[in-house]
Scaffold this motif. Structure first.
Motif, PDB file in Angstrom:
ATOM      1  N   LYS A 121      15.775  -2.159   2.964  1.00 26.85           N
ATOM      2  CA  LYS A 121      16.478  -1.797   4.155  1.00 26.85           C
ATOM      3  C   LYS A 121      17.364  -0.648   2.855  1.00 26.85           C
ATOM      4  O   LYS A 121      18.419   0.386   4.094  1.00 26.85           O
ATOM      5  N   GLU A 122      17.913  -1.057   2.083  1.00 23.78           N
ATOM      6  CA  GLU A 122      17.907   0.312   1.437  1.00 23.78           C
ATOM      7  C   GLU A 122      17.251   1.580   0.635  1.00 23.78           C
ATOM      8  O   GLU A 122      18.415   2.599   0.909  1.00 23.78           O
ATOM      9  N   GLY A 123      16.614   1.764   1.219  1.00 30.60           N
ATOM     10  CA  GLY A 123      15.423   2.743   1.110  1.00 30.60           C
ATOM     11  C   GLY A 123      15.124   2.677  -0.673  1.00 30.60           C
ATOM     12  O   GLY A 123      14.630   3.816  -0.568  1.00 30.60           O
ATOM     13  N   TRP A 124      15.226   1.089  -0.882  1.00 27.57           N
ATOM     14  CA  TRP A 124      15.014   1.832  -2.323  1.00 27.57           C
ATOM     15  C   TRP A 124      13.169   1.953  -2.298  1.00 27.57           C
ATOM     16  O   TRP A 124      12.339   2.217  -3.563  1.00 27.57           O
ATOM     17  N   LEU A 125      12.147   1.117  -1.286  1.00 27.84           N
ATOM     18  CA  LEU A 125      10.283   0.935  -1.459  1.00 27.84           C
ATOM     19  C   LEU A 125       9.841   2.106  -0.585  1.00 27.84           C
ATOM     20  O   LEU A 125      10.148   2.820  -0.120  1.00 27.84           O
ATOM     21  N   LYS A 126       8.892   2.548  -1.431  1.00 22.33           N
ATOM     22  CA  LYS A 126       8.085   3.610  -0.927  1.00 22.33           C
ATOM     23  C   LYS A 126       6.478   2.844  -0.368  1.00 22.33           C
ATOM     24  O   LYS A 126       6.377   1.155  -0.403  1.00 22.33           O
ATOM     25  N   PRO A 127       6.416   3.329   1.429  1.00 18.89           N
ATOM     26  CA  PRO A 127       5.325   2.726   2.447  1.00 18.89           C
ATOM     27  C   PRO A 127       3.672   2.696   1.719  1.00 18.89           C
ATOM     28  O   PRO A 127       3.612   3.659   0.694  1.00 18.89           O
ATOM     29  N   LEU A 128       3.234   1.995   1.573  1.00 12.40           N
ATOM     30  CA  LEU A 128       2.269   1.733   1.458  1.00 12.40           C
ATOM     31  C   LEU A 128       1.030   2.383   1.857  1.00 12.40           C
ATOM     32  O   LEU A 128       0.967   3.216   3.117  1.00 12.40           O
ATOM     33  N   GLN A 129       0.437   3.338   1.185  1.00 10.89           N
ATOM     34  CA  GLN A 129      -0.787   4.007   1.885  1.00 10.89           C
ATOM     35  C   GLN A 129      -1.758   4.390   2.431  1.00 10.89           C
ATOM     36  O   GLN A 129      -2.225   2.789   1.564  1.00 10.89           O
ATOM     37  N   PRO A 130      -2.403   4.694   3.171  1.00  4.79           N
ATOM     38  CA  PRO A 130      -3.664   4.105   3.742  1.00  4.79           C
ATOM     39  C   PRO A 130      -4.575   3.770   3.605  1.00  4.79           C
ATOM     40  O   PRO A 130      -5.128   2.364   3.384  1.00  4.79           O
ATOM     41  N   ALA A 131      -5.431   3.945   2.065  1.00  2.00           N
ATOM     42  CA  ALA A 131      -5.742   3.876   1.138  1.00  2.00           C
ATOM     43  C   ALA A 131      -5.923   2.360   0.984  1.00  2.00           C
ATOM     44  O   ALA A 131      -6.851   1.109   0.833  1.00  2.00           O
ATOM     45  N   VAL A 132      -4.154   1.715   1.222  1.00  2.00           N
ATOM     46  CA  VAL A 132      -3.725   0.608   0.482  1.00  2.00           C
ATOM     47  C   VAL A 132      -3.872  -0.639   1.332  1.00  2.00           C
ATOM     48  O   VAL A 132      -4.414  -1.833   0.845  1.00  2.00           O
ATOM     49  N   THR A 133      -3.520  -0.089   2.987  1.00  2.00           N
ATOM     50  CA  THR A 133      -3.739  -0.577   3.785  1.00  2.00           C
ATOM     51  C   THR A 133      -5.039  -0.877   4.204  1.00  2.00           C
ATOM     52  O   THR A 133      -4.918  -2.326   5.081  1.00  2.00           O
ATOM     53  N   LYS A 134      -5.555  -0.110   3.837  1.00  2.00           N
ATOM     54  CA  LYS A 134      -7.190  -1.048   4.612  1.00  2.00           C
ATOM     55  C   LYS A 134      -7.502  -1.802   3.928  1.00  2.00           C
ATOM     56  O   LYS A 134      -8.093  -2.849   4.583  1.00  2.00           O
ATOM     57  N   GLU A 135      -7.134  -1.770   2.803  1.00  2.00           N
ATOM     58  CA  GLU A 135      -7.870  -3.145   2.258  1.00  2.00           C
ATOM     59  C   GLU A 135      -7.243  -4.183   1.912  1.00  2.00           C
ATOM     60  O   GLU A 135      -7.513  -5.461   1.923  1.00  2.00           O
ATOM     61  N   LEU A 136      -5.476  -3.848   1.847  1.00  2.00           N
ATOM     62  CA  LEU A 136      -4.736  -5.418   2.597  1.00  2.00           C
ATOM     63  C   LEU A 136      -5.363  -5.787   3.692  1.00  2.00           C
ATOM     64  O   LEU A 136      -5.945  -6.788   4.258  1.00  2.00           O
ATOM     65  N   ASP A 137      -5.499  -4.909   4.339  1.00  2.00           N
ATOM     66  CA  ASP A 137      -5.954  -5.706   6.698  1.00  2.00           C
ATOM     67  C   ASP A 137      -7.480  -6.712   6.114  1.00  2.00           C
ATOM     68  O   ASP A 137      -7.523  -7.074   6.745  1.00  2.00           O
ATOM     69  N   GLN A 138      -8.300  -5.921   4.867  1.00  2.00           N
ATOM     70  CA  GLN A 138      -9.372  -6.490   4.968  1.00  2.00           C
ATOM     71  C   GLN A 138      -9.519  -7.944   3.820  1.00  2.00           C
ATOM     72  O   GLN A 138     -10.155  -8.643   4.229  1.00  2.00           O
ATOM     73  N   ASN A 139      -8.556  -8.154   3.084  1.00  2.00           N
ATOM     74  CA  ASN A 139      -8.176  -9.151   1.988  1.00  2.00           C
ATOM     75  C   ASN A 139      -7.314  -9.798   2.404  1.00  2.00           C
ATOM     76  O   ASN A 139      -7.670 -10.983   1.854  1.00  2.00           O
ATOM     77  N   TYR A 140      -6.216  -9.337   3.490  1.00  2.02           N
ATOM     78  CA  TYR A 140      -5.108 -10.608   3.384  1.00  2.02           C
ATOM     79  C   TYR A 140      -4.887 -11.057   4.818  1.00  2.02           C
ATOM     80  O   TYR A 140      -5.281 -10.068   5.489  1.00  2.02           O
ATOM     81  N   SER A 141      -4.489 -12.468   5.284  1.00  3.32           N
ATOM     82  CA  SER A 141      -4.831 -12.670   6.512  1.00  3.32           C
ATOM     83  C   SER A 141      -3.562 -11.709   6.623  1.00  3.32           C
ATOM     84  O   SER A 141      -2.447 -11.510   5.981  1.00  3.32           O
ATOM     85  N   LYS A 142      -2.860 -11.787   8.413  1.00  2.27           N
ATOM     86  CA  LYS A 142      -1.260 -11.278   9.007  1.00  2.27           C
ATOM     87  C   LYS A 142      -0.384 -11.441   8.098  1.00  2.27           C
ATOM     88  O   LYS A 142      -0.002 -11.171   8.290  1.00  2.27           O
ATOM     89  N   ALA A 143      -0.947 -13.060   7.992  1.00  5.20           N
ATOM     90  CA  ALA A 143       0.761 -14.096   7.968  1.00  5.20           C
ATOM     91  C   ALA A 143       1.099 -13.240   6.832  1.00  5.20           C
ATOM     92  O   ALA A 143       2.211 -13.037   6.315  1.00  5.20           O
ATOM     93  N   TRP A 144       0.274 -12.730   5.305  1.00  2.00           N
ATOM     94  CA  TRP A 144       0.773 -12.577   4.335  1.00  2.00           C
ATOM     95  C   TRP A 144       0.832 -10.632   4.419  1.00  2.00           C
ATOM     96  O   TRP A 144       1.981 -10.634   3.969  1.00  2.00           O
TER      97      TRP A 144
END
Length: 451
Positions: A121-144
């Motif tokens: 909310k403060e704008g301090w964080l950088k969104p994950l790039q596609p290469a990271v989110t791709k593996e996140l989608d594969q390795n983590y459940s939707k809840a996480w």
């Protein structure tokens, strides 16, 4: 950091033992363990020769030492030079001061999803790039994944988590009472508790002096009984604490809290018992109770403070299902986020989301990963392997600790809010309506102030 987080950070969990939640090597994921330091890697990470990266987090002692091995592997693969900086208990203050000074860490490990929401909310964080989110989608459940999202953007990767839906029991007392199985339902837990009491040992040792621990009891019952969707609504205060679902959960909790004969020390003694003592009462010689509820970190207390051996003298079973609901799995944990633009921070996030990084951490002990691609064979023994399997099998039904997601004034401050209100309920479990009224008043005030 609330009291619960302090407990988790202060100890290095030692998972030592054999049989536990009924898991064995045959239950482990069929995926092979990833090659460790010095070996080949399947990750396609960029070369970062000469780049210096900084990671900040609350971890100290053994937790920090073990995580440094993960960072060492990242440096080996990329040529970067990564250092870890302890933040102290207040991550928000530490990171905020670094940002204001123009020198934020590249990556930070945050102890609660609420902190991630605040930083995003403060704008301090950088969104994950596609290469990271791709593996996140594969390795983590939707809840996480949902827990590390803000306004439809993915910001975080949960790296280390807990399984806070466990009962640890004294096997000798269990056998003396003639019990040969562990309960899978709340009704059976109550029945076994009565059997233990009739045999001469109070069944439950409860650290009622710790407000966070009492909230964890409620959260497990509520999640199983009311279901994940209602749990989410209550967490966000989208329904009131006077809702009938809360009435039902408190009434259920009162089936134990309202029976002083089932609690070591009775009501008065329970309210004066802290967390370490609640564990010691079960595994001391002679024991004062038969079983104690809390997460996998109890193994540390058993190992360091008693002569009992995890897996033989001390075993564990999952929190049972309540009123036909699914057995609950409540968790907490640390989420990694990037605070700097650039290839280095995203490369590290790419590494942390991989099974290779998680397996290095798992192999050190005292570590549970929410990464479902991690082979269960990496866990050191059947006890922790079973706990990890229980965590992963929960899938999208897993829920993060409710009080950790609430404003601190309600869900994370000693002597006030939910902590105190549920301790007061423990003292007078017959007054369900009064407890609900106070919980709602405190929640409404805290959420309104937090905006």
């Amino acid at each position: 950091m609330n009291g619960r987080a302090a407990v988790l950070t202060a100890v290095a969990v030692l998972m030592i033992g054999a049989a536990g939640c009924g898991s064995s090597d045959k239950d482990a994921s069929s995926a092979p363990a990833t090659t460790g330091a010095g070996g080949a890697s399947t990750l396609d990470l960029p070369k970062l020769d000469g780049q210096k990266l900084q990671v900040a987090g609350v971890w100290t002692g053994a937790e920090q030492k073990n995580f440094l091995k993960v960072l060492a592997r990242f440096d080996e693969l990329t040529g970067a030079s990564t250092t870890f900086v302890p933040t102290g208990d207040n991550v928000s203050t530490f990171v905020g001061s670094k940002i204001q000074g123009g020198s934020p860490p590249d990556v930070a490990l945050l102890p609660q999803p609420g902190v991630l929401q605040q930083f995003a909310k403060e704008g301090w964080l950088k969104p994950l790039q596609p290469a990271v989110t791709k593996e996140l989608d594969q390795n983590y459940s939707k809840a996480w994944r949902d827990l590390s999202t803000y306004e439809s953007k993915q910001y975080g990767v949960f790296f280390k988590v807990t399984n806070k839906s466990l009962f640890w029991y004294n096997t000798a007392i269990w056998e003396q009472a003639g019990l040969t199985t562990t309960p899978t339902t709340w009704d059976q837990l109550l029945k076994d508790g009565q059997t233990l009491s009739d045999s001469g040992t109070p069944p439950f040792s409860i650290g009622g002096a710790e407000g966070w621990l009492v909230t964890d009891w409620f959260e497990n019952i509520y999640l199983s009984q009311a279901g994940p969707a209602m749990y989410d609504k209550l967490t966000k205060h989208q329904i009131k604490w006077t809702d009938p679902s809360v009435t039902k959960a408190l009434t259920t909790l009162g089936q134990i809290f309202g029976r002083p004969d089932l609690m070591a020390g009775g009501t008065r003694g329970t309210l004066q018992t802290d967390f370490p003592t609640s564990v010691g009462q079960v595994f001391s010689d002679p024991p004062k109770a038969a079983l104690v509820y809390e997460g996998e970190f109890i193994a540390t207390n058993i190992t360091q403070e008693t002569t009992a051996k995890v897996g033989t003298d001390a075993k564990v079973f999952p929190f049972p299902s309540v009123d036909g609901g699914k057995a609950p799995v409540v968790s907490s944990g640390d989420v990694a986020v990037a605070l700097k633009d650039g290839e280095g921070a995203q490369a590290l996030m790419r590494f942390l989301v991989s099974p290779e990084a998680a397996e290095i951490a798992v192999q050190q002990g005292g570590f549970l990963s929410p990464n479902k691609a991690v082979a269960f064979s990496n866990y050191r023994d059947d006890t922790v392997r079973g706990i990890a399997k229980n965590l992963i099998k929960a899938g999208d039904n897993i829920r993060f600790d409710m009080s950790d997601q609430a404003p601190a004034a309600f869900g994370g401050t000693k002597g006030q809010g939910e902590w105190k209100d549920l301790q007061d309920f423990l003292a007078k479990p017959s007054d369900v309506a009064g407890a609900q009224k106070q919980l709602e008043a405190d929640a409404a005030k805290a959420f309104a102030k937090a905006g």
